[in-house]
Design a protein around this motif. Structure first.
Motif, PDB file in Angstrom:
ATOM      1  N   CYS B 204       0.833  -1.213   0.000  1.00 21.54           N
ATOM      2  CA  CYS B 204       0.000   0.000   0.000  1.00 21.54           C
ATOM      3  C   CYS B 204       0.865   1.260   0.000  1.00 21.54           C
ATOM      4  O   CYS B 204       0.594   2.207  -0.748  1.00 21.54           O
ATOM      5  N   ARG B 208       0.777   3.825  -3.284  1.00 20.89           N
ATOM      6  CA  ARG B 208       0.325   5.218  -3.190  1.00 20.89           C
ATOM      7  C   ARG B 208       1.300   6.178  -3.872  1.00 20.89           C
ATOM      8  O   ARG B 208       0.905   7.174  -4.445  1.00 20.89           O
ATOM      9  N   LYS B 234      -9.368  -3.829   0.831  1.00 19.94           N
ATOM     10  CA  LYS B 234      -9.957  -2.489   0.657  1.00 19.94           C
ATOM     11  C   LYS B 234      -8.858  -1.407   0.671  1.00 19.94           C
ATOM     12  O   LYS B 234      -8.892  -0.459  -0.113  1.00 19.94           O
ATOM     13  N   LYS B 235      -7.875  -1.573   1.570  1.00 19.42           N
ATOM     14  CA  LYS B 235      -6.778  -0.589   1.623  1.00 19.42           C
ATOM     15  C   LYS B 235      -5.949  -0.614   0.337  1.00 19.42           C
ATOM     16  O   LYS B 235      -5.423   0.410  -0.096  1.00 19.42           O
ATOM     17  N   SER B 237      -7.100  -1.337  -2.658  1.00 17.52           N
ATOM     18  CA  SER B 237      -7.918  -0.634  -3.641  1.00 17.52           C
ATOM     19  C   SER B 237      -7.799   0.881  -3.454  1.00 17.52           C
ATOM     20  O   SER B 237      -7.641   1.644  -4.424  1.00 17.52           O
ATOM     21  N   ASP B 238      -7.839   1.319  -2.202  1.00 15.12           N
ATOM     22  CA  ASP B 238      -7.708   2.755  -1.910  1.00 15.12           C
ATOM     23  C   ASP B 238      -6.331   3.281  -2.333  1.00 15.12           C
ATOM     24  O   ASP B 238      -6.222   4.378  -2.892  1.00 15.12           O
ATOM     25  N   ALA B 239      -5.286   2.495  -2.066  1.00  9.13           N
ATOM     26  CA  ALA B 239      -3.927   2.925  -2.416  1.00  9.13           C
ATOM     27  C   ALA B 239      -3.781   3.072  -3.929  1.00  9.13           C
ATOM     28  O   ALA B 239      -3.129   4.007  -4.416  1.00  9.13           O
ATOM     29  N   LYS B 241      -6.020   3.920  -6.024  1.00  7.84           N
ATOM     30  CA  LYS B 241      -6.711   5.137  -6.494  1.00  7.84           C
ATOM     31  C   LYS B 241      -5.831   6.370  -6.328  1.00  7.84           C
ATOM     32  O   LYS B 241      -5.880   7.296  -7.149  1.00  7.84           O
ATOM     33  N   VAL B 242      -5.004   6.397  -5.270  1.00  7.12           N
ATOM     34  CA  VAL B 242      -4.156   7.570  -5.013  1.00  7.12           C
ATOM     35  C   VAL B 242      -3.202   7.830  -6.182  1.00  7.12           C
ATOM     36  O   VAL B 242      -3.036   8.962  -6.629  1.00  7.12           O
TER      37      VAL B 242
END
Lengths: 278, 278
Positions: B204, B208, B234-235, B237-239, B241-242
């Protein structure tokens, strides 16, 4: 006839499940695995293929190593894998001689001390199918297959119960156990010295005299170190010629006795069975 | 850079082979497995996918259970599966805490007593590929994949070496080891208390900040008991997106952490890699 669920894994849209149950034939608690294809979710009853494993295997080896679930899911067949013998701390064993637990040889033992528990023929032919039909969405069509000791078991069971199985297949079966060391050791222990009793568990002997046929497919690796002195595929081929048995024997250059043979050709076995089951 | 052959099995027209060799990076004898597809027999050089396994695995688990050979044979790619840590009676271990042999975590340990042998990052990134390129008909294209601890390893290695890998994939990776118990335990032992040093082994954190991308696919079972507190898809997936990382994350209802997940979706992973390798 109750069963207890032990594990569940989603696999190829279907379900791999393990169960334990008390066997009245084997007088002990047994474990088996079943793969239920995705078709059963829609309420459909599916045919079943029983898989008999080799010496020292449990219900797990085939389910983990053969890659069978992909095909079973595509073709809409269930797979049932029993253990290879009675099991338990109070069950007689003889690891030193390769007899006992993990090596039931799919016979009904007549000799003490084996005869109290070692009744794998009746377990596979009668008790297990009744259990499967009672608890799972299985239709009336079934096939049987196996590897090495389990290939011997599958062929013997299909030939002695041709009305029960639509097809039979085997990888590297012990084709003529009466006349090879692995079979002679097991038959002497479980069945005694009378060779007459051995013939009813010998694929070659049964095949030569067969009148009712079950379509059969066998695959054998030509680099299998046990081919010449234990598995004897050539004798199987000769026995089929005597009775005109519908046997397709496929020999594969460079392949050995391992699960790398099984996984390489399991697709052909599943499609062979599906052509007779569906 | 000599290697010694340990085993050979024909599989899907190709060859599964195991080798041992002395690793100068790990200071011990190591074992790996390779699947060579049938295409190499005709003198063709093929791309290679490296597979990193999970805690307690060896070179054998993936080769025996994933069903990868069918696809690798069809697509003409080699598969290489190293062990998961240095091995040997004189190699430090800590089974009680889930550290040591079988749990190398694909990092270069900086802390005594681990730092003498536990250099799995350099082994996988440098020493093993050189060995493979020297001894096998491999072309310049490669990909990397893995499961759980090995999924973490594959993603970290691909992101830190984007020029070396055409694609990366993972099943159930430990996506954010810095912030979950499994990762914190391993990083504290192998890397010490300085969290700065941890970030270079955290997918992650790397994702990012990523500027050079390797196409990535991740598959995760939603019934995986470790999803929420150790794997944290989920983390991931979030990373992604950054930084706009090209990550395809597939979540599968009812699937768990086992090889039944891997075998169900290995075909999609192999086709994903082949689309970038060929």
């Amino acid at each position: 006839m109750t069963i207890e669920n032990i594990s569940v894994n989603k696999s190829f849209g279907g379900w791999h499940k393990q169960y334990s149950h008390y066997s009245n034939i084997l007088n002990c608690t047994m474990q088996f695995a079943i793969f239920l294809p995705p078709q059963v979710v829609c309420g459909k009853k599916v045919p079943v293929i029983y898989w008999l494993s080799d010496v020292s295997c449990t219900d797990e080896n085939f389910m983990q190593k053969a890659g069978v679930q992909r095909l079973a899911a595509e073709l809409g067949v269930a797979i049932v894998a029993p253990d290879t013998s009675p099991r338990g701390d109070d069950i007689i064993d003889d690891v030193e001689h390769g007899l006992g637990q993990g090596a039931g040889f799919y016979v009904n033992a007549t000799q003490a001390p084996w005869n109290r528990h070692y009744q794998m023929y009746d377990y596979v032919v009668d008790e297990l199918p009744k259990l499967i039909e009672t608890h799972f969405p299985i239709n009336e069509k079934s096939a049987i297959s196996g590897h090495s000791m389990g290939g011997h078991g599958a062929l013997v069971i299909a030939m002695r119960n041709p009305e029960r199985y639509q097809s039979v297949s085997a990888f590297s079966p012990i084709s003529n156990p009466m006349d090879v060391p692995w079979g002679q050791k097991a038959f002497t222990a479980y069945l005694g010295q009378d060779r007459e009793s051995w013939a009813s568990y010998d694929t070659c002997a049964l095949m030569r005299k067969a009148k009712h046929f079950v379509p059969a497919r066998v695959d054998q690796g030509e680099s299998d170190g046990s081919l010449d002195d234990q598995l004897t595929a050539k004798k199987l081929s000769d026995a089929a010629k005597v009775s005109g048995y519908p046997l397709e024997l496929n020999q594969h250059v460079d392949y050995d006795h391992s699960y790398y043979l099984i996984s390489s050709f399991i697709e052909q076995h599943l499609r062979f069975h599906a052509s007779h089951l569906n």
